[in-house]
Scaffold this motif. Structure first.
Motif, PDB file in Angstrom:
ATOM      1  N   SER A  42      28.371  14.649  15.568  1.00 53.16           N
ATOM      2  CA  SER A  42      27.513  14.480  14.854  1.00 53.16           C
ATOM      3  C   SER A  42      26.747  13.476  13.391  1.00 53.16           C
ATOM      4  O   SER A  42      26.223  13.165  12.824  1.00 53.16           O
ATOM      5  CB  SER A  42      26.243  15.762  15.315  1.00 53.16           C
ATOM      6  N   HIS A  75      27.967  17.294  18.310  1.00 49.16           N
ATOM      7  CA  HIS A  75      26.200  17.466  18.030  1.00 49.16           C
ATOM      8  C   HIS A  75      25.892  17.539  19.887  1.00 49.16           C
ATOM      9  O   HIS A  75      26.854  17.651  21.330  1.00 49.16           O
ATOM     10  CB  HIS A  75      27.499  15.596  19.211  1.00 49.16           C
ATOM     11  N   GLN A  76      25.181  17.923  20.082  1.00 46.53           N
ATOM     12  CA  GLN A  76      24.761  18.728  20.693  1.00 46.53           C
ATOM     13  C   GLN A  76      23.757  18.427  21.756  1.00 46.53           C
ATOM     14  O   GLN A  76      23.169  18.660  22.964  1.00 46.53           O
ATOM     15  CB  GLN A  76      23.922  20.317  19.998  1.00 46.53           C
ATOM     16  N   GLN A  77      23.577  16.953  21.352  1.00 50.38           N
ATOM     17  CA  GLN A  77      23.127  16.354  22.858  1.00 50.38           C
ATOM     18  C   GLN A  77      23.601  14.678  23.377  1.00 50.38           C
ATOM     19  O   GLN A  77      23.519  14.358  24.020  1.00 50.38           O
ATOM     20  CB  GLN A  77      22.244  15.179  22.118  1.00 50.38           C
ATOM     21  N   LEU A  81      30.286  17.688  26.043  1.00 51.11           N
ATOM     22  CA  LEU A  81      30.420  18.439  24.311  1.00 51.11           C
ATOM     23  C   LEU A  81      31.481  19.477  25.395  1.00 51.11           C
ATOM     24  O   LEU A  81      31.378  20.620  26.035  1.00 51.11           O
ATOM     25  CB  LEU A  81      29.596  19.468  23.887  1.00 51.11           C
TER      26      LEU A  81
END
Length: 188
Positions: A42, A75-77, A81
């Motif tokens: 991210s 990056h969690q969005q 992932l």
């Protein structure tokens, strides 16, 4: 080209042109419906690229090794992932999922990943295009080195020609679309 792998920095660099170029590439990727595959972070221009593609409705696959999840802030969005065990697994999965490879400005990892894909192409392990987005002449010295290696006969001309180069996103994607891999060559 349905899926593009982009190698790029976990830093933002020292000039706003790097982020402008990343945003332009991300917009073109999303606009064309190309799925982005990248390193899963991210931060830096990596994160900025993913953010642009996502904001414009695109699909993003991030692939990050377990040990970097803590350091690079995964990056969690993302659309998808994938946390893998090692850098080797990361690179292999990125290669498997992608139709082409592009390097943006970045550091040692970016260069290493690009050169691995170029080496695999040279060895005819894949026939996918490889390119660099040469923002602010970032890759000029690297390209000069490749020209020198060709002149010294350590890189053959048809292998040197495998690397597509442009200074804007549209031109680079057009070059990747036109690319045709050289035929298998003798080893002598």
């Amino acid at each position: 080209m349905r899926t593009l792998c982009v190698y790029c920095g976990s830093s933002r660099g020292n000039h706003p042109d790097y982020l402008h170029a990343v945003r332009a590439l991300g917009s073109v990727i999303a606009e064309r419906g190309i799925r982005l595959v990248y390193g899963g972070a991210s931060v830096g221009i990596m994160g900025a690229l993913a953010d642009v593609v996502l904001a414009e409705g695109g699909s993003v696959v991030g692939i990050i090794p377990e040990h970097l999840v803590r350091h690079e802030v995964a990056h969690q969005q993302l659309s998808d992932l994938r946390v893998v065990a090692s850098m080797h697994e990361r690179k292999a999965l990125m290669a498997e999922l992608s139709d082409a490879f592009v390097a943006l400005p970045g550091g040692l990892g970016t260069i290493e990943e690009l050169f691995e894909m170029l080496t695999w192409a040279q060895l005819d392990l894949h026939r996918k295009p490889c390119g660099v987005l040469n923002v602010r002449g970032y890759f000029d010295h690297l390209l000069a080195f490749l020209d020198h290696a060709e002149a010294e006969q350590f890189v053959r001309p048809h292998h040197r020609a495998m690397l597509q180069v442009a200074d804007d996103a549209e031109a680079l994607l057009a070059a990747l679309a036109r690319y045709r891999a050289p035929g298998a060559q003798k080893w002598t």
